[in-house]
Motif scaffolding. Sequence first.
Motif, PDB file in Angstrom:
ATOM      1  N   TYR A 111       0.862  -1.165   0.000  1.00 52.66           N
ATOM      2  CA  TYR A 111       0.000   0.000   0.000  1.00 52.66           C
ATOM      3  C   TYR A 111       0.905   1.223   0.000  1.00 52.66           C
ATOM      4  O   TYR A 111       1.901   1.256   0.727  1.00 52.66           O
ATOM      5  N   ALA A 112       0.612   2.207  -0.816  1.00 54.30           N
ATOM      6  CA  ALA A 112       1.452   3.406  -0.836  1.00 54.30           C
ATOM      7  C   ALA A 112       0.594   4.646  -1.035  1.00 54.30           C
ATOM      8  O   ALA A 112      -0.405   4.620  -1.755  1.00 54.30           O
ATOM      9  N   ARG A 113       1.023   5.704  -0.389  1.00 53.78           N
ATOM     10  CA  ARG A 113       0.415   7.013  -0.536  1.00 53.78           C
ATOM     11  C   ARG A 113       1.518   8.056  -0.621  1.00 53.78           C
ATOM     12  O   ARG A 113       2.591   7.891  -0.044  1.00 53.78           O
ATOM     13  N   THR A 114       1.247   9.133  -1.322  1.00 52.23           N
ATOM     14  CA  THR A 114       2.136  10.280  -1.306  1.00 52.23           C
ATOM     15  C   THR A 114       1.727  11.136  -0.128  1.00 52.23           C
ATOM     16  O   THR A 114       0.550  11.467   0.018  1.00 52.23           O
TER      17      THR A 114
ATOM     18  N   ALA B 249      -0.456  13.148 -11.543  1.00 49.06           N
ATOM     19  CA  ALA B 249      -0.214  12.245 -12.680  1.00 49.06           C
ATOM     20  C   ALA B 249      -0.316  10.790 -12.242  1.00 49.06           C
ATOM     21  O   ALA B 249      -0.927   9.962 -12.931  1.00 49.06           O
ATOM     22  N   ALA B 250       0.268  10.460 -11.090  1.00 50.57           N
ATOM     23  CA  ALA B 250       0.185   9.085 -10.578  1.00 50.57           C
ATOM     24  C   ALA B 250      -1.258   8.701 -10.293  1.00 50.57           C
ATOM     25  O   ALA B 250      -1.700   7.591 -10.621  1.00 50.57           O
ATOM     26  N   VAL B 251      -2.012   9.619  -9.686  1.00 53.31           N
ATOM     27  CA  VAL B 251      -3.432   9.362  -9.391  1.00 53.31           C
ATOM     28  C   VAL B 251      -4.203   9.146 -10.686  1.00 53.31           C
ATOM     29  O   VAL B 251      -5.003   8.208 -10.808  1.00 53.31           O
ATOM     30  N   THR B 252      -3.979   9.987 -11.673  1.00 53.09           N
ATOM     31  CA  THR B 252      -4.677   9.871 -12.965  1.00 53.09           C
ATOM     32  C   THR B 252      -4.456   8.498 -13.588  1.00 53.09           C
ATOM     33  O   THR B 252      -5.407   7.829 -14.014  1.00 53.09           O
ATOM     34  N   GLY B 253      -3.197   8.081 -13.635  1.00 54.12           N
ATOM     35  CA  GLY B 253      -2.893   6.778 -14.234  1.00 54.12           C
ATOM     36  C   GLY B 253      -3.467   5.623 -13.454  1.00 54.12           C
ATOM     37  O   GLY B 253      -4.067   4.704 -14.022  1.00 54.12           O
ATOM     38  N   TRP B 254      -3.308   5.656 -12.128  1.00 52.98           N
ATOM     39  CA  TRP B 254      -3.800   4.550 -11.302  1.00 52.98           C
ATOM     40  C   TRP B 254      -5.308   4.452 -11.365  1.00 52.98           C
ATOM     41  O   TRP B 254      -5.871   3.366 -11.477  1.00 52.98           O
ATOM     42  N   PHE B 255      -6.026   5.573 -11.309  1.00 53.64           N
ATOM     43  CA  PHE B 255      -7.486   5.519 -11.374  1.00 53.64           C
ATOM     44  C   PHE B 255      -7.947   4.929 -12.712  1.00 53.64           C
ATOM     45  O   PHE B 255      -8.918   4.179 -12.765  1.00 53.64           O
TER      46      PHE B 255
ATOM     47  N   CYS C 134       2.703   2.584  -8.687  1.00 54.03           N
ATOM     48  CA  CYS C 134       2.590   3.750  -9.569  1.00 54.03           C
ATOM     49  C   CYS C 134       3.498   4.872  -9.075  1.00 54.03           C
ATOM     50  O   CYS C 134       3.029   5.917  -8.607  1.00 54.03           O
ATOM     51  N   PRO C 135       4.820   4.679  -9.156  1.00 61.18           N
ATOM     52  CA  PRO C 135       5.734   5.732  -8.724  1.00 61.18           C
ATOM     53  C   PRO C 135       6.056   6.701  -9.863  1.00 61.18           C
ATOM     54  O   PRO C 135       6.053   6.329 -11.036  1.00 61.18           O
ATOM     55  N   ILE C 136       6.337   7.926  -9.495  1.00 59.71           N
ATOM     56  CA  ILE C 136       6.856   8.889 -10.461  1.00 59.71           C
ATOM     57  C   ILE C 136       8.313   8.524 -10.714  1.00 59.71           C
ATOM     58  O   ILE C 136       9.084   8.326  -9.775  1.00 59.71           O
ATOM     59  N   MET C 137       8.699   8.438 -11.966  1.00 58.45           N
ATOM     60  CA  MET C 137      10.045   8.026 -12.332  1.00 58.45           C
ATOM     61  C   MET C 137      10.970   9.221 -12.572  1.00 58.45           C
ATOM     62  O   MET C 137      12.150   9.041 -12.804  1.00 58.45           O
ATOM     63  N   ASP C 138      10.429  10.425 -12.545  1.00 60.49           N
ATOM     64  CA  ASP C 138      11.219  11.628 -12.802  1.00 60.49           C
ATOM     65  C   ASP C 138      11.863  12.135 -11.518  1.00 60.49           C
ATOM     66  O   ASP C 138      11.314  11.983 -10.430  1.00 60.49           O
ATOM     67  N   THR C 139      13.010  12.763 -11.661  1.00 57.09           N
ATOM     68  CA  THR C 139      13.661  13.424 -10.536  1.00 57.09           C
ATOM     69  C   THR C 139      13.533  14.931 -10.735  1.00 57.09           C
ATOM     70  O   THR C 139      13.145  15.399 -11.808  1.00 57.09           O
ATOM     71  N   GLY C 140      13.832  15.672  -9.703  1.00 56.75           N
ATOM     72  CA  GLY C 140      13.810  17.125  -9.807  1.00 56.75           C
ATOM     73  C   GLY C 140      12.428  17.742  -9.751  1.00 56.75           C
ATOM     74  O   GLY C 140      12.245  18.876 -10.193  1.00 56.75           O
ATOM     75  N   VAL C 141      11.455  17.020  -9.215  1.00 57.12           N
ATOM     76  CA  VAL C 141      10.095  17.572  -9.115  1.00 57.12           C
ATOM     77  C   VAL C 141       9.823  18.150  -7.725  1.00 57.12           C
ATOM     78  O   VAL C 141       8.712  18.560  -7.428  1.00 57.12           O
TER      79      VAL C 141
ATOM     80  N   LEU D 295       1.779   5.789  -5.547  1.00 57.60           N
ATOM     81  CA  LEU D 295       0.419   5.379  -5.211  1.00 57.60           C
ATOM     82  C   LEU D 295       0.290   3.893  -5.504  1.00 57.60           C
ATOM     83  O   LEU D 295       0.780   3.403  -6.524  1.00 57.60           O
ATOM     84  N   GLU D 296      -0.377   3.194  -4.584  1.00 56.83           N
ATOM     85  CA  GLU D 296      -0.529   1.750  -4.749  1.00 56.83           C
ATOM     86  C   GLU D 296      -1.637   1.257  -3.825  1.00 56.83           C
ATOM     87  O   GLU D 296      -1.691   1.652  -2.670  1.00 56.83           O
TER      88      GLU D 296
END
Length: 143
Positions: A9-12, A28-34, A106-113, A119-120
């Motif tokens: 289980y994961a949350r931001t 973005a993670a929420v959009t994809g996972w939903f 559903c992790p963000i793969m980008d750095t520098g954000v 999310l999981e």
Amino acid sequence: QYRHYHGDYARTVFVGEAPASARRAATAAVTGWFAVRDRLKPGLRYSDLVRIGTEAVAAAGHPFRVGFGPHSVGLMHTDEPGIDAQGFYRKADLILEQDMILSVDCPIMDTGVGGSAHLEDLMLVTANGAVPIHDVEQPVIQL
């Protein structure tokens, strides 16, 4: 872990005001996972879930790369059979079946954000779709 079964289980969680870029990454993670969660059902392959999530993120215009990593959960964190890829473990492109417990990282793969987003949820695949086996009300938490 409970009675030898694993949960995943994961949350931001943002402590204080998150940078705008980190909030957008979490969205973005929420959009994809939903998009994936709403279409889970028997007969889909792991690769279908990756495609559905990736297409949803792109269609919403998010500039972030979200990794969609489906895996079963049971007696081990990832308990589905794997493929020996020259000494490395690789997941097979499994087909979802009724009564399977599934998680999709559903992790963000980008750095520098300005942070990270992930999310999981644990989902029970049913004959007609899938249902969460825990509370899914808050995908992003700000303290």
